[in-house]
Design a protein around this motif. Structure first.
Motif, mmCIF file in Angstrom:
data_model
loop_
_atom_site.group_PDB
_atom_site.id
_atom_site.type_symbol
_atom_site.label_atom_id
_atom_site.label_comp_id
_atom_site.label_asym_id
_atom_site.label_seq_id
_atom_site.Cartn_x
_atom_site.Cartn_y
_atom_site.Cartn_z
ATOM 1 N N TYR A 191 0.898 -1.207 0.081
ATOM 2 C CA TYR A 191 0.189 0.102 0.106
ATOM 3 C C TYR A 191 1.055 1.135 -0.083
ATOM 4 O O TYR A 191 0.504 2.210 -0.887
ATOM 5 N N ASN A 192 1.683 1.191 0.936
ATOM 6 C CA ASN A 192 2.475 2.416 1.029
ATOM 7 C C ASN A 192 3.457 2.829 -0.225
ATOM 8 O O ASN A 192 3.531 4.029 -0.598
ATOM 9 N N PHE A 193 4.033 1.943 -0.704
ATOM 10 C CA PHE A 193 4.852 1.973 -1.999
ATOM 11 C C PHE A 193 4.054 2.248 -3.142
ATOM 12 O O PHE A 193 4.388 3.259 -4.061
ATOM 13 N N GLU A 196 1.089 3.878 -2.961
ATOM 14 C CA GLU A 196 0.526 5.390 -2.870
ATOM 15 C C GLU A 196 1.691 6.412 -3.113
ATOM 16 O O GLU A 196 1.343 7.324 -3.836
ATOM 17 N N PHE A 197 2.849 6.083 -2.594
ATOM 18 C CA PHE A 197 4.201 6.736 -2.911
ATOM 19 C C PHE A 197 4.539 7.081 -4.487
ATOM 20 O O PHE A 197 4.470 8.077 -4.950
ATOM 21 N N ARG A 251 1.756 9.104 -6.296
ATOM 22 C CA ARG A 251 2.049 10.769 -5.863
ATOM 23 C C ARG A 251 3.353 11.081 -6.718
ATOM 24 O O ARG A 251 3.569 12.180 -7.148
ATOM 25 N N LYS A 252 4.456 10.443 -6.447
ATOM 26 C CA LYS A 252 5.638 11.018 -7.041
ATOM 27 C C LYS A 252 5.500 10.959 -8.611
ATOM 28 O O LYS A 252 5.833 12.004 -9.235
ATOM 29 N N PHE A 308 2.178 -9.511 1.591
ATOM 30 C CA PHE A 308 1.810 -9.282 3.028
ATOM 31 C C PHE A 308 0.221 -9.001 3.403
ATOM 32 O O PHE A 308 -0.487 -8.646 2.267
ATOM 33 N N LYS A 352 -3.098 -6.827 4.215
ATOM 34 C CA LYS A 352 -3.372 -5.544 3.845
ATOM 35 C C LYS A 352 -3.406 -4.770 5.159
ATOM 36 O O LYS A 352 -3.676 -5.351 6.207
ATOM 37 N N LEU A 353 -3.227 -3.442 4.976
ATOM 38 C CA LEU A 353 -3.338 -2.578 6.077
ATOM 39 C C LEU A 353 -4.704 -2.244 6.609
ATOM 40 O O LEU A 353 -5.741 -2.444 5.803
ATOM 41 N N VAL A 354 -4.716 -1.608 8.070
ATOM 42 C CA VAL A 354 -6.310 -1.462 8.281
ATOM 43 C C VAL A 354 -6.638 -0.359 7.716
ATOM 44 O O VAL A 354 -7.961 -0.004 7.711
ATOM 45 N N VAL A 355 -6.015 0.445 6.838
ATOM 46 C CA VAL A 355 -6.780 1.532 6.083
ATOM 47 C C VAL A 355 -7.051 1.223 4.558
ATOM 48 O O VAL A 355 -7.605 1.690 3.697
ATOM 49 N N GLU A 356 -6.617 -0.119 4.359
ATOM 50 C CA GLU A 356 -6.770 -0.846 3.028
ATOM 51 C C GLU A 356 -8.232 -1.494 2.866
ATOM 52 O O GLU A 356 -8.199 -2.470 3.616
#
Lengths: 477, 88
Positions: B24-26, B28-29, B32-33, B76, B78-82
């Motif tokens: 998720y973090n990669f 979104e980054f 954005r990038k 892995f 999923k995150l709690v925001v996903e």
């Protein structure tokens, strides 16, 4: 034709039987499961819902959204502990992959091309790392991490000059590895002055000037504090040290690539860097050691004389190249990342400080506070119990090295915080990969859970009734 | 000489790859990038600078292709925001 039909019939019949068999089997399975479930239900009827914090029986307080519906959202916690370590950037991993697949030569092998190609990459990485702090590539010494760099600097310099000088100066809020190295030196007979800090976490330059003696050989002050994110006045400290001809070491593990550091402008003689705090691989770091005027130190690790003889041992090209790429990206994207982290940090601070009886630890002056580290105290709550109620957010109440013990943070104590405040503080770390949605989630979750824990707390009840907690005489058992 | 159509195609391809990160973090980054760097370089007029930007984009596209593949190989929870995808 006939034979085919017969075959088909046989096939159909057998499949029907099979289907029947499966049905029978599954039916019997279902019944057996049902009985099991019934038994377990009746046996464990009173168990509390797992994973959710629950108020005591009979109380009206509830925690409605302690965790989200697991069928709609994931379960992995949000990562907000970038002071402990950062995720490896995919761009860094991409650079490292070629060293784990094709480029496996020893960079110190000078007789063949396998060695030459990795050596070239190592030197490229070294120049990227030096560029961030405006140093010469020859002044970068690769170590296993910032802890080794700190040990090397703090033990190495006084040991080299032990015949003439026996005093070093550091601060009370340093990282454990600096304080422990200093303690080791005390055991060896050196004298150490630990400078106090004010309530913002900054040292006083007058204190520093007063502490300097003619036997002082080293001043070690960390650039950005790992717990409260305070930036020390490096330039002023560097000036004082240079004028007195004392070496100035700074632990820049949390600062490297995140704030502007220029070793020449700031007169820094030794500087510790860690790779895994800048989205690089774990297990490598570096120490900047000035060449002009030359800093001499007694190496801890001796051997083949690699790294100017200051840190012997074969380099690990995959880690070095990954570290170099991470440093290159830090420099290239510095403005972009700083702006983004600043924006998220403001949002987080605004959301959390709107909760009553909260306090920001650190400096209020934006010039001496790194925005990616937000340390907030929630009064009348035990920090560890808040962390337990926040299973869906990966946070820490302080340094990862000390998080195993329940002792309150010595850094917050040094700021003059009392036990209760030091116990109730939490550190939030924001990095390149933190998203806005995560910050929104964290703000909502913390607001709700602080409210929940306070409603359970008799202290909070007393405060609401207007009783000053300091006037209560607690009876001992 | 790099045409505006080539740039647009590259932008679309980069963004398409950015969505492919399993992390998720990669993801979104990367999204954005990509958008931010194209926005920031919108006003490039020097043809040499445009070519450099384009060439860097091609290299990044290759990197994204490799890294999204790796991200999809090692997954892995999923995150709690996903939000989880609806299972049919």
């Amino acid at each position: 034709m006939l034979s085919r039909q017969i075959l088909r019939n046989i096939a159909r019949g057998s499949s029907a039987r099979r289907v029947g068999g499966v049905r029978l089997l599954s039916q019997s399975k279902i019944t057996s499961f049902a009985t099991n479930a019934a038994e377990s239900n009746s046996g464990a009827n009173a168990t509390v819902v797992i994973g959710n914090a629950q108020a005591p029986d009979g109380s009206a307080i509830t925690l409605k959204t302690a965790s989200r519906d697991e069928s709609l959202f994931g379960t992995r916690p949000i990562y907000l502990d970038v002071q402990a370590t950062t995720p490896t950037d995919p761009r860094v991993l991409d650079k490292m992959m070629e060293f784990y697949t094709g480029l496996y030569g020893n960079p110190h092998s000078s007789t063949h091309s396998y060695g030459w190609e990795t050596e070239k990459e190592v030197e490229k990485a070294r120049s990227y790392i030096a560029d961030v702090i405006n140093a010469d590539p020859k002044e970068i010494i690769f170590t296993s991490g910032a802890t080794e760099s700190n040990n090397m600097s703090i033990k190495g310099v006084p040991r080299f000059y032990k015949k003439t000088k026996n005093h070093i100066i550091t601060t009370q809020t340093e990282h454990k590895c600096v304080l422990d190295s200093a303690r080791h030196l005390q055991d060896e007979g050196y004298e150490v002055t630990y400078l106090p800090v004010n309530e913002e976490g900054l040292i006083s330059l007058d204190d520093l000037k007063k502490a300097i003696r003619k036997e002082t050989c080293l001043v070690s002050v960390m650039a950005v504090n790992n717990e409260i994110g305070v930036i020390q006045p490096l330039k002023e400290i560097g000036q004082i040290c240079r004028s007195k001809k004392i070496f100035f070491h700074t632990d820049a593990a949390q600062a490297y690539g995140k704030i502007d550091i220029d070793v020449n402008e700031m007169n820094i003689d030794l500087l510790s860097i860690s790779s895994h705090k800048i989205y690089g691989p774990k297990g490598i770091g570096a120490c900047y050691v000035r060449r002009r005027p030359r800093v001499r130190l007694d190496p801890i690790i001796t051997g083949g004389g690699q790294e100017r003889g200051l840190r012997s041992g074969t380099l690990a090209p995959p880690l070095v190249a990954g570290f170099g790429e991470a440093a290159r990206i830090m420099k290239q994207d510095m403005k972009y990342d700083q702006e983004y982290i600043h924006r998220l940090s403001e949002k987080l601070k605004k959301g959390l400080l709107s909760i009553p009886s909260t306090q920001l630890n650190g400096s209020l002056d934006p010039a001496s506070q790194y925005p990616g580290c937000v340390n907030i105290s929630f009064a009348y709550i035990e920090g560890e119990s808040l962390l337990m109620a926040l299973k869906d957010i990966a946070l820490s109440s302080g340094s990862a090295c000390t998080s195993a013990s329940l002792e309150p943070s010595y850094v917050l104590h040094a700021l003059g915080a009392d036990d209760a405040l030091a116990h109730s503080s939490i550190r939030f770390g924001i990095g390149r990969f933190t998203t806005e949605a995560e910050i929104d989630y964290v703000v909502a979750a913390i607001q709700e859970r602080v409210d929940f824990l306070r409603k359970m707390s008799p202290l909070w009840e007393m405060v609401q009734e207007g009783i000053d907690l300091n006037t209560i005489e607690w009876s001992g058992h | 000489m790099t045409t505006s159509k080539q740039i647009l195609v590259l932008y679309k391809q980069l963004l398409e790859k950015a969505y492919k990160f399993d992390n998720y973090n990669f993801r979104e980054f990367a999204k954005r990038k990509v958008t931010d760097s194209f926005k920031a370089n919108k006003g490039l007029s020097d043809s040499e600078a445009i070519t450099n930007f384009y060439n860097q984009g091609i290299l990044d596209l290759a990197m994204l292709t490799r890294q999204t593949t790796i991200s999809q190989m090692y997954t892995f929870e999923k995150l709690v925001v996903e939000p989880l995808k609806r299972q049919r």
